[in-house]
Design a protein around this motif. Structure first.
Motif, PDB file in Angstrom:
ATOM      1  N   THR A  48       0.835  -1.207   0.000  1.00  0.00           N
ATOM      2  CA  THR A  48       0.000   0.000   0.000  1.00  0.00           C
ATOM      3  C   THR A  48       0.871   1.259   0.000  1.00  0.00           C
ATOM      4  O   THR A  48       0.621   2.210  -0.749  1.00  0.00           O
ATOM      5  N   THR A  52       0.735   3.861  -3.129  1.00  0.00           N
ATOM      6  CA  THR A  52       0.214   5.210  -2.864  1.00  0.00           C
ATOM      7  C   THR A  52       1.292   6.276  -3.008  1.00  0.00           C
ATOM      8  O   THR A  52       0.980   7.443  -3.265  1.00  0.00           O
ATOM      9  N   LEU A 369      -2.430   2.983  -9.157  1.00  0.00           N
ATOM     10  CA  LEU A 369      -3.773   3.153  -8.592  1.00  0.00           C
ATOM     11  C   LEU A 369      -4.648   1.945  -8.910  1.00  0.00           C
ATOM     12  O   LEU A 369      -5.473   1.527  -8.089  1.00  0.00           O
ATOM     13  N   LEU A 372      -3.819  -0.940  -6.615  1.00  0.00           N
ATOM     14  CA  LEU A 372      -4.376  -0.769  -5.274  1.00  0.00           C
ATOM     15  C   LEU A 372      -5.759  -1.404  -5.150  1.00  0.00           C
ATOM     16  O   LEU A 372      -6.141  -1.881  -4.085  1.00  0.00           O
ATOM     17  N   ARG A 379      -8.160  -2.276  -2.323  1.00  0.00           N
ATOM     18  CA  ARG A 379      -8.436  -0.971  -1.738  1.00  0.00           C
ATOM     19  C   ARG A 379      -9.215  -0.126  -2.740  1.00  0.00           C
ATOM     20  O   ARG A 379      -8.679   0.766  -3.402  1.00  0.00           O
ATOM     21  N   ASP A 381     -11.208   2.145  -2.160  1.00  0.00           N
ATOM     22  CA  ASP A 381     -11.272   3.541  -1.729  1.00  0.00           C
ATOM     23  C   ASP A 381     -10.078   4.350  -2.228  1.00  0.00           C
ATOM     24  O   ASP A 381     -10.132   5.581  -2.290  1.00  0.00           O
ATOM     25  N   LEU A 382      -8.981   3.659  -2.585  1.00  0.00           N
ATOM     26  CA  LEU A 382      -7.778   4.345  -3.055  1.00  0.00           C
ATOM     27  C   LEU A 382      -7.507   4.124  -4.542  1.00  0.00           C
ATOM     28  O   LEU A 382      -6.836   4.952  -5.171  1.00  0.00           O
ATOM     29  N   GLY A 383      -8.001   3.016  -5.076  1.00  0.00           N
ATOM     30  CA  GLY A 383      -7.647   2.641  -6.444  1.00  0.00           C
ATOM     31  C   GLY A 383      -8.655   3.085  -7.479  1.00  0.00           C
ATOM     32  O   GLY A 383      -9.640   3.769  -7.193  1.00  0.00           O
TER      33      GLY A 383
END
Length: 446
Positions: A48, A52, A369, A372, A379, A381-383
């Motif tokens: 992660t 990120t 991204l 992720l 994830r 929420d992030l990718g």
């Protein structure tokens, strides 16, 4: 009458014009190092954090997974899939810096490899930075005095800084530019030796062979071509045969891996696979990719032989390498490092180059991204999702296709070629520069 002997200025005087360019490329190499500091300072253990911070590099994972702290990557008694999946020159470059880290931080591998790893990374990155400096300066020499500053694209292009230390590609990049400069200076043996070493580092310089062959066919300059190919084969054998004899499994790992590897990130084939769209029925992707590459190479061959004026060497090298990348099963972010110098040498026009850079930068951020949001991280929420990611994949394909189209136009309309302004033929062509045609399809196509 006595022959007039050309007096060349001293080496220092010839090097002075390149010093400012060297400072710029050192700046680019340093920026690339700073950009990856989050992974250098321990983040390599956390996917992660890696994704990120957009600082992924193969240097740490391969150091640990291929047990470089303890064993040679080819001679190690490990499972077949744990051997290094690269040609021998690159594998031994990795081993040298693993040895250096081991000498500076001795101890049982499993206890000290976490301490040795940052040293291995730092020495590797410094070496890659030196290779980048060498590659840029060699490219500037190939471009010639009037277009020397075109090499700034290779030194400071955003995609180069972002992808700089993902892998060891700058080693092959420096060797490849050395090949082109040696050929330009008509030093065929040196060009062949460097070509053999480049192919034994990364496989993509093999595409230069086709470009040289086509221009040799058109000009009839066979002796320089055959000398270069002979030296290339000899150099390749010298560095490969010892491993073939003494470490067969380790040596062949690269070739087996390349053949068996499935469709991977960045490839347009991944889009069709992801969407479940059949492409030419159930044909294997390796076969489909090779067929597509062969078709494009035939087109490049016809273009080379049928153009009204012989194309420049850099133009054909660029078209061949771009065709290879677009049809390959894998198109990793760092592959941009292969293409930047050739794209600039082929067509140093800033507008299509800038457009391509935007696409490459978008892909660089998009792939991390996207990962992720993939297993095992998941994830969301992030990718980003599939559709957003594939806009980046096709962005690269389209922008490189646009550059290829402009290069083809320059070949068919030589007066549009920026490099050939001022009655220049082929600055980097070596024996091809100013050579008359011996075989051409041009009369038949008119």
């Amino acid at each position: 009458m006595k022959a007039v002997t050309e007096v060349r200025p001293p080496l220092i005087a010839r090097a002075v014009p390149y010093l400012p360019l060297g400072l710029f490329v050192a700046l680019g190499a340093s920026l690339a190092y700073v950009f990856r500091l989050p992974c250098r300072t321990g983040g390599w253990n956390d996917q992660t954090t890696v994704y990120t911070n957009f600082c992924y590099t193969d240097i740490f994972p391969l150091y640990f997974d291929r047990q470089l702290a303890a064993e040679n990557p080819y001679f190690a008694q490990v499972p077949f899939d744990k051997h290094v999946e690269y040609p021998v020159v690159l594998g031994e470059v990795m081993q040298v810096f693993a040895w250096i880290a081991r000498l500076l931080r001795p101890g049982p591998p499993r206890l000290v490899e976490g301490v040795q790893a940052p040293l291995f990374y730092d020495f590797t990155v410094v070496f890659l930075g030196v290779c980048l400096v060498a590659g840029v300066l060699l490219m500037a020499a190939v471009a010639g005095p009037t277009r020397r500053w075109d090499a700034l694209w290779y030194a400071l292009a955003p995609s180069v800084i972002l992808a700089a230390y993902i892998n060891w590609d700058f080693v092959a990049g420096a060797l490849s530019m050395g090949v082109l400069l040696a050929w330009a200076r008509k030093r065929q043996v040196l060009a062949g030796v460097l070509l053999g070493l480049a192919i034994a580092t990364k496989f993509y310089p093999l595409m230069f062979v086709g470009a040289l062959f086509l221009l040799t066919l058109r000009t009839g300059r066979w002796r320089p071509f055959l000398v270069t190919m002979g030296a290339a084969v000899a150099a390749w054998l010298v560095v490969n045969v010892p491993f073939m004899v003494l470490a067969w499994d380790g040596w062949r790992r690269f070739y087996v891996f390349s053949q068996d590897r499935g469709v991977d990130w960045g490839s347009p084939w991944l889009f069709f696979q992801n969407k479940g769209w059949p492409v030419l029925g159930d044909m294997d992707v390796s076969t489909l990719g090779m067929a597509s590459l062969l078709l494009l190479c035939v087109g490049i061959a016809v273009l080379t032989l049928a153009a009204p004026r012989r194309p420049r060497l850099a133009q054909i090298c660029f078209l061949a390498l771009a065709a290879f990348m677009m049809t390959n099963k894998v198109w990793s972010p760092q592959f941009v490092l292969w293409l930047v110098p050739l794209a600039v040498l082929a067509r140093p026009n800033w507008k299509p180059l800038a457009l391509w850079q935007v696409a490459e930068v978008w892909y660089f951020f998009a792939i991390w991204l996207y990962l992720l949001g993939q297993p095992p991280l998941d994830r969301d929420d992030l990718g980003i999702g599939d559709d957003t990611y594939f806009t980046a994949v096709w962005g690269r394909v389209i922008t490189i296709g646009i550059m290829m189209a402009f290069v083809v136009r320059d070949i068919l309309r030589p007066h549009k070629d920026l490099v050939r302004q001022g009655d220049v033929d082929d600055q980097g062509g070596g024996v091809f520069d100013g050579a008359p045609d011996r075989f051409t399809l041009a009369p038949a196509t008119r």
